[in-house]
Design a protein around this motif. Sequence first.
Motif, PDB file in Angstrom:
ATOM      1  N   ASP A  70     -36.581 -64.739 -46.016  1.00  0.00           N
ATOM      2  CA  ASP A  70     -36.104 -63.966 -44.864  1.00  0.00           C
ATOM      3  C   ASP A  70     -36.085 -62.175 -44.910  1.00  0.00           C
ATOM      4  OD1 ASP A  70     -35.294 -63.838 -41.835  1.00  0.00           O
ATOM      5  OD2 ASP A  70     -33.354 -63.207 -42.654  1.00  0.00           O
ATOM      6  N   LEU A  71     -35.634 -61.947 -46.024  1.00  0.00           N
ATOM      7  CA  LEU A  71     -35.383 -60.254 -46.443  1.00  0.00           C
ATOM      8  C   LEU A  71     -36.755 -59.833 -46.530  1.00  0.00           C
ATOM      9  CD1 LEU A  71     -34.065 -57.819 -47.303  1.00  0.00           C
ATOM     10  CD2 LEU A  71     -33.931 -58.638 -49.583  1.00  0.00           C
ATOM     11  N   GLN A 223     -35.641 -49.727 -39.713  1.00  0.00           N
ATOM     12  CA  GLN A 223     -34.845 -50.436 -38.507  1.00  0.00           C
ATOM     13  C   GLN A 223     -34.831 -52.012 -38.564  1.00  0.00           C
ATOM     14  OE1 GLN A 223     -32.957 -48.875 -36.381  1.00  0.00           O
ATOM     15  NE2 GLN A 223     -32.379 -50.517 -35.184  1.00  0.00           N
ATOM     16  N   ALA A 224     -36.130 -52.437 -39.131  1.00  0.00           N
ATOM     17  CA  ALA A 224     -36.411 -53.836 -39.112  1.00  0.00           C
ATOM     18  C   ALA A 224     -35.557 -54.394 -40.291  1.00  0.00           C
ATOM     19  CB  ALA A 224     -37.895 -54.177 -39.481  1.00  0.00           C
ATOM     20  N   LEU A 225     -35.369 -53.665 -41.264  1.00  0.00           N
ATOM     21  CA  LEU A 225     -34.527 -54.136 -42.448  1.00  0.00           C
ATOM     22  C   LEU A 225     -33.194 -54.433 -42.048  1.00  0.00           C
ATOM     23  CD1 LEU A 225     -35.418 -52.154 -45.447  1.00  0.00           C
ATOM     24  CD2 LEU A 225     -35.780 -54.704 -45.226  1.00  0.00           C
ATOM     25  N   SER A 226     -32.587 -53.547 -41.247  1.00  0.00           N
ATOM     26  CA  SER A 226     -31.276 -53.513 -40.407  1.00  0.00           C
ATOM     27  C   SER A 226     -31.090 -54.993 -39.870  1.00  0.00           C
ATOM     28  CB  SER A 226     -30.901 -52.525 -39.653  1.00  0.00           C
ATOM     29  OG  SER A 226     -31.819 -52.747 -38.490  1.00  0.00           O
ATOM     30  N   LEU A 227     -31.920 -55.841 -39.738  1.00  0.00           N
ATOM     31  CA  LEU A 227     -31.753 -57.036 -38.995  1.00  0.00           C
ATOM     32  C   LEU A 227     -31.215 -58.006 -40.074  1.00  0.00           C
ATOM     33  CD1 LEU A 227     -34.886 -57.694 -36.775  1.00  0.00           C
ATOM     34  CD2 LEU A 227     -32.822 -56.806 -36.007  1.00  0.00           C
ATOM     35  N   CYS A 228     -31.473 -57.689 -41.217  1.00  0.00           N
ATOM     36  CA  CYS A 228     -30.823 -58.555 -42.322  1.00  0.00           C
ATOM     37  C   CYS A 228     -30.126 -58.308 -43.359  1.00  0.00           C
ATOM     38  CB  CYS A 228     -31.843 -59.473 -42.996  1.00  0.00           C
ATOM     39  SG  CYS A 228     -33.244 -58.399 -43.863  1.00  0.00           S
ATOM     40  N   VAL A 229     -29.921 -56.798 -43.605  1.00  0.00           N
ATOM     41  CA  VAL A 229     -29.288 -55.851 -44.482  1.00  0.00           C
ATOM     42  C   VAL A 229     -28.105 -55.451 -43.882  1.00  0.00           C
ATOM     43  CG1 VAL A 229     -29.357 -54.022 -46.187  1.00  0.00           C
ATOM     44  CG2 VAL A 229     -31.526 -55.598 -45.728  1.00  0.00           C
ATOM     45  N   PRO A 230     -26.965 -55.650 -44.492  1.00  0.00           N
ATOM     46  CA  PRO A 230     -25.660 -55.156 -44.040  1.00  0.00           C
ATOM     47  C   PRO A 230     -25.769 -53.739 -43.710  1.00  0.00           C
ATOM     48  CG  PRO A 230     -25.117 -56.650 -45.723  1.00  0.00           C
ATOM     49  CD  PRO A 230     -26.786 -56.566 -45.642  1.00  0.00           C
ATOM     50  N   THR A 231     -25.175 -53.077 -42.624  1.00  0.00           N
ATOM     51  CA  THR A 231     -25.341 -51.633 -42.236  1.00  0.00           C
ATOM     52  C   THR A 231     -24.948 -50.834 -43.449  1.00  0.00           C
ATOM     53  OG1 THR A 231     -24.990 -52.130 -40.058  1.00  0.00           O
ATOM     54  CG2 THR A 231     -24.652 -49.948 -40.594  1.00  0.00           C
ATOM     55  N   ASP A 232     -23.885 -51.051 -44.161  1.00  0.00           N
ATOM     56  CA  ASP A 232     -23.123 -50.311 -44.934  1.00  0.00           C
ATOM     57  C   ASP A 232     -24.089 -50.348 -46.414  1.00  0.00           C
ATOM     58  OD1 ASP A 232     -22.760 -52.984 -45.588  1.00  0.00           O
ATOM     59  OD2 ASP A 232     -20.881 -52.593 -46.770  1.00  0.00           O
ATOM     60  N   VAL A 233     -24.674 -51.334 -46.545  1.00  0.00           N
ATOM     61  CA  VAL A 233     -25.725 -51.230 -47.613  1.00  0.00           C
ATOM     62  C   VAL A 233     -26.925 -50.564 -47.569  1.00  0.00           C
ATOM     63  CG1 VAL A 233     -27.231 -52.981 -49.162  1.00  0.00           C
ATOM     64  CG2 VAL A 233     -24.846 -53.577 -48.686  1.00  0.00           C
ATOM     65  N   LEU A 234     -27.385 -50.585 -46.380  1.00  0.00           N
ATOM     66  CA  LEU A 234     -28.667 -49.947 -45.965  1.00  0.00           C
ATOM     67  C   LEU A 234     -28.493 -48.303 -45.762  1.00  0.00           C
ATOM     68  CD1 LEU A 234     -31.735 -50.697 -45.046  1.00  0.00           C
ATOM     69  CD2 LEU A 234     -30.911 -50.631 -42.718  1.00  0.00           C
ATOM     70  N   THR A 235     -27.079 -47.950 -45.271  1.00  0.00           N
ATOM     71  CA  THR A 235     -26.720 -46.490 -45.205  1.00  0.00           C
ATOM     72  C   THR A 235     -26.679 -45.971 -46.560  1.00  0.00           C
ATOM     73  OG1 THR A 235     -25.524 -47.161 -43.437  1.00  0.00           O
ATOM     74  CG2 THR A 235     -25.212 -45.042 -44.313  1.00  0.00           C
ATOM     75  N   GLY A 236     -26.328 -46.621 -47.480  1.00  0.00           N
ATOM     76  CA  GLY A 236     -26.086 -46.284 -48.840  1.00  0.00           C
ATOM     77  C   GLY A 236     -27.510 -46.075 -49.668  1.00  0.00           C
TER      78      GLY A 236
END
Length: 302
Positions: A70-71, A223-236
């Motif tokens: 899925d990722l 933005q597409a990654l934000s559908l499955c990656v937690p926001t805090d992880v993606l921000t980092g």
Amino acid sequence: MWLEIQIFGFRALWSPYFLTIIICVALLYFLLTGPMREKFGSFDPPTRNQQIFFYSGMFILYIVKGSPVDLMSHIMMSAHMIQMSFLYFVVPIFIIRGLPVWMWEKFIHLPVIKLLFTFFTLPLIALAIFNSLFSMYHLPAIFDFSKSHAVFHFGISVILFIFAMFMWWPIVTPLKSQDKLNPLIKMGYLLGSILMVSIACALMIFSTKSLYLAYSSQGAWIQALSLCVPTDVLTGLSGTLSGAEMFSPLSAHEDQQLGGIIMMFLQQIIYGFVIAWIFFGWFSKKSLEVDPMPSSLPYSKQ
């Protein structure tokens, strides 16, 4: 590639919440078809084949929607097409064949469900709606919008899955009263579906450029990654992510072409197995039929 995607963390890779849902559904199936079965009537327990189909369907569903597959589907179009192939062309078959007949009969005879089920499982309606929705979903504008809005993405995934169930129902229904198509028409039905999906795949394969911003534009890709990656992880990680090329040697255009090829061949292989199942089941049934005795034999006295 496996080492590279570890940066997204355990939740993005293995979706523990989705795994919990899958386990709960499997447990509910076990209870309703086992210890709690007698509350609905005097029904036989599910057969071993039905249990294998259902639990295998749940396992495949988790693999394509909860595992690293899925990722990767949000990173690369080729992974997305693998996900779509199993989600809409395999899992519905396993669920339909996995639920006991009595459970289907109770479900489809509910007042509102009966009306909807009767209409949307009409072969031409089911075939046309699912394949049209599937093709429309892969129009660039709709696809990119879906990949950037979680609610829309979830909604269209559920709708496509429901109509995939409707599409497969006339072919693999376990209910004798619903199994109205003869084998030749079933095979023609599947060949028609292959053709319709292949046209959509051909547009991806023979396009001269990348069609989807979700895989070619860095902002849309994140933005597409934000559908499955937690926001805090993606921000980092946002400062270190440069695009799908970090995880694949293919360009977005090449990956799109590969995705179209994968979808075309996987669909044909899956449908080929179903067509073979229909054909050999039909052939075996015909071979067991006994020709009636003639009213008179040659050279017999009248």
